[in-house]
Scaffold this motif. Structure first.
Motif, PDB file in Angstrom:
ATOM      1  N   THR A  23       1.784 -22.152 -94.642  1.00  0.00           N
ATOM      2  CA  THR A  23       1.377 -20.973 -93.883  1.00  0.00           C
ATOM      3  C   THR A  23      -0.068 -21.222 -93.494  1.00  0.00           C
ATOM      4  O   THR A  23      -0.857 -21.719 -94.295  1.00  0.00           O
ATOM      5  N   LYS A  24      -0.398 -20.893 -92.250  1.00  0.00           N
ATOM      6  CA  LYS A  24      -1.717 -21.232 -91.707  1.00  0.00           C
ATOM      7  C   LYS A  24      -2.447 -19.967 -91.268  1.00  0.00           C
ATOM      8  O   LYS A  24      -1.847 -19.083 -90.669  1.00  0.00           O
ATOM      9  N   PHE A  25      -3.756 -19.923 -91.548  1.00  0.00           N
ATOM     10  CA  PHE A  25      -4.607 -18.804 -91.142  1.00  0.00           C
ATOM     11  C   PHE A  25      -5.752 -19.355 -90.300  1.00  0.00           C
ATOM     12  O   PHE A  25      -6.435 -20.297 -90.717  1.00  0.00           O
ATOM     13  N   LEU A  26      -5.962 -18.748 -89.138  1.00  0.00           N
ATOM     14  CA  LEU A  26      -7.039 -19.150 -88.238  1.00  0.00           C
ATOM     15  C   LEU A  26      -8.151 -18.114 -88.318  1.00  0.00           C
ATOM     16  O   LEU A  26      -7.902 -16.923 -88.130  1.00  0.00           O
ATOM     17  N   ILE A  27      -9.374 -18.578 -88.596  1.00  0.00           N
ATOM     18  CA  ILE A  27     -10.527 -17.711 -88.792  1.00  0.00           C
ATOM     19  C   ILE A  27     -11.588 -18.069 -87.756  1.00  0.00           C
ATOM     20  O   ILE A  27     -11.895 -19.251 -87.559  1.00  0.00           O
ATOM     21  N   ASN A  28     -12.151 -17.053 -87.103  1.00  0.00           N
ATOM     22  CA  ASN A  28     -13.177 -17.319 -86.089  1.00  0.00           C
ATOM     23  C   ASN A  28     -14.546 -17.569 -86.726  1.00  0.00           C
ATOM     24  O   ASN A  28     -14.695 -17.508 -87.950  1.00  0.00           O
ATOM     25  N   ARG A  29     -15.525 -17.834 -85.903  1.00  0.00           N
ATOM     26  CA  ARG A  29     -16.875 -18.181 -86.380  1.00  0.00           C
ATOM     27  C   ARG A  29     -17.568 -17.028 -87.113  1.00  0.00           C
ATOM     28  O   ARG A  29     -18.539 -17.237 -87.821  1.00  0.00           O
ATOM     29  N   LYS A  30     -17.068 -15.814 -86.931  1.00  0.00           N
ATOM     30  CA  LYS A  30     -17.632 -14.646 -87.609  1.00  0.00           C
ATOM     31  C   LYS A  30     -16.954 -14.386 -88.952  1.00  0.00           C
ATOM     32  O   LYS A  30     -17.283 -13.428 -89.641  1.00  0.00           O
ATOM     33  N   GLY A  31     -15.964 -15.209 -89.286  1.00  0.00           N
ATOM     34  CA  GLY A  31     -15.255 -15.038 -90.548  1.00  0.00           C
ATOM     35  C   GLY A  31     -14.087 -14.078 -90.473  1.00  0.00           C
ATOM     36  O   GLY A  31     -13.531 -13.695 -91.496  1.00  0.00           O
ATOM     37  N   GLU A  32     -13.674 -13.706 -89.267  1.00  0.00           N
ATOM     38  CA  GLU A  32     -12.559 -12.778 -89.087  1.00  0.00           C
ATOM     39  C   GLU A  32     -11.242 -13.551 -88.994  1.00  0.00           C
ATOM     40  O   GLU A  32     -11.166 -14.580 -88.313  1.00  0.00           O
ATOM     41  N   VAL A  80      -8.118 -14.272 -87.407  1.00  0.00           N
ATOM     42  CA  VAL A  80      -7.635 -14.051 -86.052  1.00  0.00           C
ATOM     43  C   VAL A  80      -6.118 -14.107 -85.972  1.00  0.00           C
ATOM     44  O   VAL A  80      -5.496 -13.327 -85.260  1.00  0.00           O
ATOM     45  N   ASP A  81      -5.513 -15.061 -86.693  1.00  0.00           N
ATOM     46  CA  ASP A  81      -4.069 -15.201 -86.600  1.00  0.00           C
ATOM     47  C   ASP A  81      -3.507 -15.841 -87.860  1.00  0.00           C
ATOM     48  O   ASP A  81      -4.228 -16.460 -88.649  1.00  0.00           O
ATOM     49  N   ARG A  82      -2.216 -15.665 -88.009  1.00  0.00           N
ATOM     50  CA  ARG A  82      -1.459 -16.238 -89.121  1.00  0.00           C
ATOM     51  C   ARG A  82      -0.233 -16.899 -88.510  1.00  0.00           C
ATOM     52  O   ARG A  82       0.417 -16.321 -87.636  1.00  0.00           O
ATOM     53  N   TYR A  83       0.079 -18.099 -88.973  1.00  0.00           N
ATOM     54  CA  TYR A  83       1.184 -18.867 -88.415  1.00  0.00           C
ATOM     55  C   TYR A  83       2.192 -19.199 -89.506  1.00  0.00           C
ATOM     56  O   TYR A  83       1.822 -19.550 -90.623  1.00  0.00           O
ATOM     57  N   ALA A  84       3.453 -19.144 -89.149  1.00  0.00           N
ATOM     58  CA  ALA A  84       4.538 -19.428 -90.080  1.00  0.00           C
ATOM     59  C   ALA A  84       4.540 -20.898 -90.490  1.00  0.00           C
ATOM     60  O   ALA A  84       4.032 -21.757 -89.753  1.00  0.00           O
ATOM     61  N   PRO A  85       5.129 -21.189 -91.641  1.00  0.00           N
ATOM     62  CA  PRO A  85       5.186 -22.578 -92.111  1.00  0.00           C
ATOM     63  C   PRO A  85       5.786 -23.544 -91.099  1.00  0.00           C
ATOM     64  O   PRO A  85       5.314 -24.672 -90.958  1.00  0.00           O
ATOM     65  N   GLN A  86       6.805 -23.117 -90.362  1.00  0.00           N
ATOM     66  CA  GLN A  86       7.464 -24.032 -89.433  1.00  0.00           C
ATOM     67  C   GLN A  86       6.676 -24.244 -88.145  1.00  0.00           C
ATOM     68  O   GLN A  86       7.033 -25.102 -87.340  1.00  0.00           O
ATOM     69  N   THR A  87       5.588 -23.499 -87.938  1.00  0.00           N
ATOM     70  CA  THR A  87       4.775 -23.690 -86.735  1.00  0.00           C
ATOM     71  C   THR A  87       4.044 -25.023 -86.823  1.00  0.00           C
ATOM     72  O   THR A  87       3.247 -25.247 -87.739  1.00  0.00           O
TER      73      THR A  87
END
Length: 158
Positions: A127-136, A138-145
């Motif tokens: 499972t993947k989490f994308l965080i912006n430069r402000k530490g927010e 932004v998105d979460r991606y499923a394992p198969q992505t």
């Protein structure tokens, strides 16, 4: 805890590191496993890291053994496996729990900030989490992505 930068994580050698060390960077945080069907994603994660690290992306891997015991018991084995088989040189951290009462503070924070199909629980490895430069978060991606599909979202944040 108010931001991701208030959290501390553990390196494979047991040392503690502040997430504040990544303040101002775009982060892709992934719960990994060495013996999972999604393990080949290490190759794409490494490719993203190499392609965008000069622009400020950091991929952070957190091995997890909560899903069918798909991680080595010994962190040295995990690190060697990732480096030898996939050329991983992005930061990898100590094994963590990503769900339940013993969930690492980082993953408790991430899953509360961005819920998935199962609510706040993580359903599997990678499972993947994308965080912006402000530490927010932004998105979460499923394992198969496939990580390569995240490139456009990463580019928007860089």
């Amino acid at each position: 805890m108010s931001t991701i930068y208030d959290i501390h994580v553990h390196k494979p050698d047991g040392e503690t590191q502040s997430m504040n060390d990544y303040n101002g960077k775009v982060l892709l945080i992934v719960n990994t496993a060495s013996k999972c069907g999604f393990t080949p994603q290490f190759k794409e994660l490494q490719a993203l890291y190499e392609q965008y690290k000069e622009q400020g992306l950091v991929v952070l891997g957190f091995p997890c053994d909560q899903f069918n015991n798909q991680e080595f018991d010994n962190m040295k084995e995990t690190m060697e496996f990732c480096q030898l088989n996939f050329g991983v040189n992005f930061p990898m951290y100590a094994k963590v729990d990503v769900k339940g009462e013993q969930a690492a503070p980082l993953f408790a924070y991430l899953t509360q900030a961005k819920k998935g199909l199962l609510g706040s629980d993580i359903k599997w490895n990678f499972t993947k989490f994308l965080i912006n430069r402000k530490g927010e978060v932004v998105d979460r991606y499923a394992p198969q992505t496939n990580p390569a599909k995240l490139a456009k979202d990463i580019e928007k944040l860089l």
